[in-house]
Design an enzyme around this catalytic site. Sequence first.
Site, PDB file in Angstrom:
ATOM      1  N   ASP A   9     -56.879  96.240 104.707  1.00  0.00           N
ATOM      2  CA  ASP A   9     -57.356  97.616 104.205  1.00  0.00           C
ATOM      3  C   ASP A   9     -56.338  98.596 103.532  1.00  0.00           C
ATOM      4  O   ASP A   9     -56.472  99.514 102.990  1.00  0.00           O
ATOM      5  CB  ASP A   9     -57.911  98.305 105.292  1.00  0.00           C
ATOM      6  CG  ASP A   9     -57.060  98.602 106.297  1.00  0.00           C
ATOM      7  OD1 ASP A   9     -56.048  98.063 106.530  1.00  0.00           O
ATOM      8  OD2 ASP A   9     -57.033  99.832 106.864  1.00  0.00           O
ATOM      9  N   ASP A  57     -51.402  95.498 102.408  1.00  0.00           N
ATOM     10  CA  ASP A  57     -52.153  94.295 102.124  1.00  0.00           C
ATOM     11  C   ASP A  57     -52.619  93.757 100.856  1.00  0.00           C
ATOM     12  O   ASP A  57     -52.888  92.536 100.722  1.00  0.00           O
ATOM     13  CB  ASP A  57     -53.447  94.558 102.985  1.00  0.00           C
ATOM     14  CG  ASP A  57     -53.206  94.680 104.407  1.00  0.00           C
ATOM     15  OD1 ASP A  57     -52.274  94.200 105.048  1.00  0.00           O
ATOM     16  OD2 ASP A  57     -54.028  95.679 104.977  1.00  0.00           O
ATOM     17  N   ASP A  63     -55.635  91.204 108.579  1.00  0.00           N
ATOM     18  CA  ASP A  63     -54.859  92.485 108.762  1.00  0.00           C
ATOM     19  C   ASP A  63     -54.815  92.997 110.159  1.00  0.00           C
ATOM     20  O   ASP A  63     -56.176  92.883 110.570  1.00  0.00           O
ATOM     21  CB  ASP A  63     -54.547  93.436 107.551  1.00  0.00           C
ATOM     22  CG  ASP A  63     -54.070  94.647 108.065  1.00  0.00           C
ATOM     23  OD1 ASP A  63     -52.844  94.725 108.461  1.00  0.00           O
ATOM     24  OD2 ASP A  63     -54.551  95.805 108.075  1.00  0.00           O
ATOM     25  N   CYS A  95     -81.927  79.017  74.339  1.00  0.00           N
ATOM     26  CA  CYS A  95     -81.784  80.263  73.588  1.00  0.00           C
ATOM     27  C   CYS A  95     -80.245  80.834  74.006  1.00  0.00           C
ATOM     28  O   CYS A  95     -79.797  81.315  73.174  1.00  0.00           O
ATOM     29  CB  CYS A  95     -82.659  81.122  74.272  1.00  0.00           C
ATOM     30  SG  CYS A  95     -84.496  80.812  73.764  1.00  0.00           S
ATOM     31  N   CYS A 115     -85.259  80.583  77.201  1.00  0.00           N
ATOM     32  CA  CYS A 115     -84.877  79.441  77.990  1.00  0.00           C
ATOM     33  C   CYS A 115     -83.422  79.297  77.974  1.00  0.00           C
ATOM     34  O   CYS A 115     -82.469  79.881  77.118  1.00  0.00           O
ATOM     35  CB  CYS A 115     -85.297  78.039  77.447  1.00  0.00           C
ATOM     36  SG  CYS A 115     -84.701  77.551  75.920  1.00  0.00           S
TER      37      CYS A 115
END
Length: 709
Positions: free
Chosen positions: A594, A598, A404, A14, A11
């Site tokens: 990409d 950037d 971009d 625990c 649980c």
Amino acid sequence: MRTFVITGLHCAGCARNAERAVKKVPGAGEVYVNFATGKFTVSGDCSDDAVIRAVEQAGYHAERDTGPRRTPEAEPPPVLPLAVAALSALAVWAVMKFLPSEYAWKPWAEFALLLPALAAGSGFYRTGIPLLLRGRPNMDTLIACGTGAAVVYSLWVMYRVPGGQLYFESAGMIVALILLGRFLEARSRNRVTGTIRELLTLLPERAVRLLPDGSDEEIAVSEIRPGDKLRVRPGERIPADGTVIDGSASVDESMLTGESLPVPKHPGDPVTGATVDIDGALVIIVSAAQADSTFARIIAMVEASQSARPRVARTADFVAGIFVQCVLAIAIVTFGVWWWHTGSSAAALEFALAVLVVACPCALGLATPIALVAGVGAGAKRGILFRSGDAIETFDKARTFVFDKTGTLTTGEFRVAELRPAPGVGADELLAAFGSAERSSAHPLARALVAAAVEHGLELAAPEEFRELPGLGIECRLDGDLWRFGNPRFAPEGAVLPPDAGELNVLAFHDGVYAGGVALEDTPRPNAKTTVAALRAHGIRTVMLTGDAPGPAGRLAAALDIDEYRAGLLPGDKLAAVEELRAAAKTPVVMIGDGVNDAPALAGADVGIAVGSGSAAAMESADVVLVGDDPYGCFTAWELSRRTMRIVRENLFWAFFYNTVGIPLAAGAFFPIFGWKLVPAFGALAMAASSLCVVTNALRLTSFREEKK
């Protein structure tokens, strides 16, 4: 940050106990035990042995996570204990219900038939009682105390009050129902957390290596090394990242990009491990070891995001951590109040027993992590890699998307649309200068200019003193003359620009004098306009940032129906623009890019999304990675984050609501007014159902379907 596998958790209590134990280890930093995944992470300079020893002293077992292992099928939860407990509980109930009370041995028959159920649930007592004695109670403690009290009380009644109320059938039903709930929950959790296993099944176990003498040798995938030549036959999965050196084939890359159309591969083309060779024989040369492959990075990202503690989980984790102690206290108070009120220990025990078995910290502890694990897994199947749960939480609130331009909204494949030489400058002279200078640059615009010069049959010179300034342009000497090529910011001091300079992508300056410019066209990606339309339909503001000239940038923004664009930006300008947009919007800002330029903006945005075909710097700076190059993935990722957070909120609401209503009902708070009373067996059934509901609600994410493009 190190990751460990932990077993023995039953649980959220625990998980909290294990966290406390590890935090006491000298040198341990941040610790997070994820009950949903069965793993925990530790920062700091403590030793692995000390961490494992602390976990074992807390009553659990841990080992260092050595990375993904090929385990196609999760170990199913055991059925035998459940079957034994169910049959035993049913037999006790049948004897209690149908055997006449005149038989003096009836109570002993009930007790004897109960023993198999107690044996089937012995784990509750082996774990729960020692943890109670150490002051670290968990869910097993509640069950052990509840059923143990019922059995002990019934034995006392048998001895002192013959014919009195017995609770053997309640104890049996509780054990059987709890085991049933855990069985169903474990099966559902295996489905929710099975993303890693599903991904691992995509990688072949064996590969065919081409030896120097031309013969073939079958080896294990783990033995593949960079530089090996591998033979891939039609229908087989490509075993490693590499480059095609012989043969042609169509390759199914849907596991990476989500796109169903196969991609043609020829000599010189890159291929990725775990993709499928559909129809041709290939020979590839391996470019990356297994641990450094694209596939391994995907697995690592998914595992890391599933094991991280999101902000939204912290309150629930804290409540779940102290929940069991509170329930034990409520049960004791309930027993005392009802004994004082009714004078009946039987009635008091029934209410206290109902409190112990109805309470459910598991639902609280599972509510957030199980939903995030499911959301991360659903994204991974679609080529969307969330690097943390916090990214999903923040993404859900975003209302501004910043793109971009080149390589993100466009393909990055340019062509010369128009050449505009200055008066007195020949077109061929200008194009030859462009081609000669740009042949030393790797910029996408440079490739287009060189290609145009070559197509016109122009002779290209070798540039001297070549210097490239990112975001501005290049400077070099051609036949002794000084040339500059770039945007207006790179114009020499005193140079006079024509009125149409803003419509051109690259300007040329010969010995400090404007010599002309060129307009280039970049093709929008097929789904760029669809992506922008989908975002705007949901009230999202779209912005495009680019280092390109205002003219081409404006034309693309208009074609894609983007709300706002800013052109002629340096990498630092993009970061400043993101910060400005965030301050104006007062909501999280998402940046999609990409390229290397950037990276600052991706890192500075609330959520950075890197397109998978982009640079390594962009991917390292991003919170989300799109494995393919389809910009629509950013909308799908946003939509998935919304659904994930909706399920998180639903789970947390029902977990808190269930316990807020269930515990008072079990304690008899409504009994004096409405006559409502919760039988312990039904309390156990409700407890099992509550955590199962949380898991099955999260399971809805595994069948996530994005909006159609």
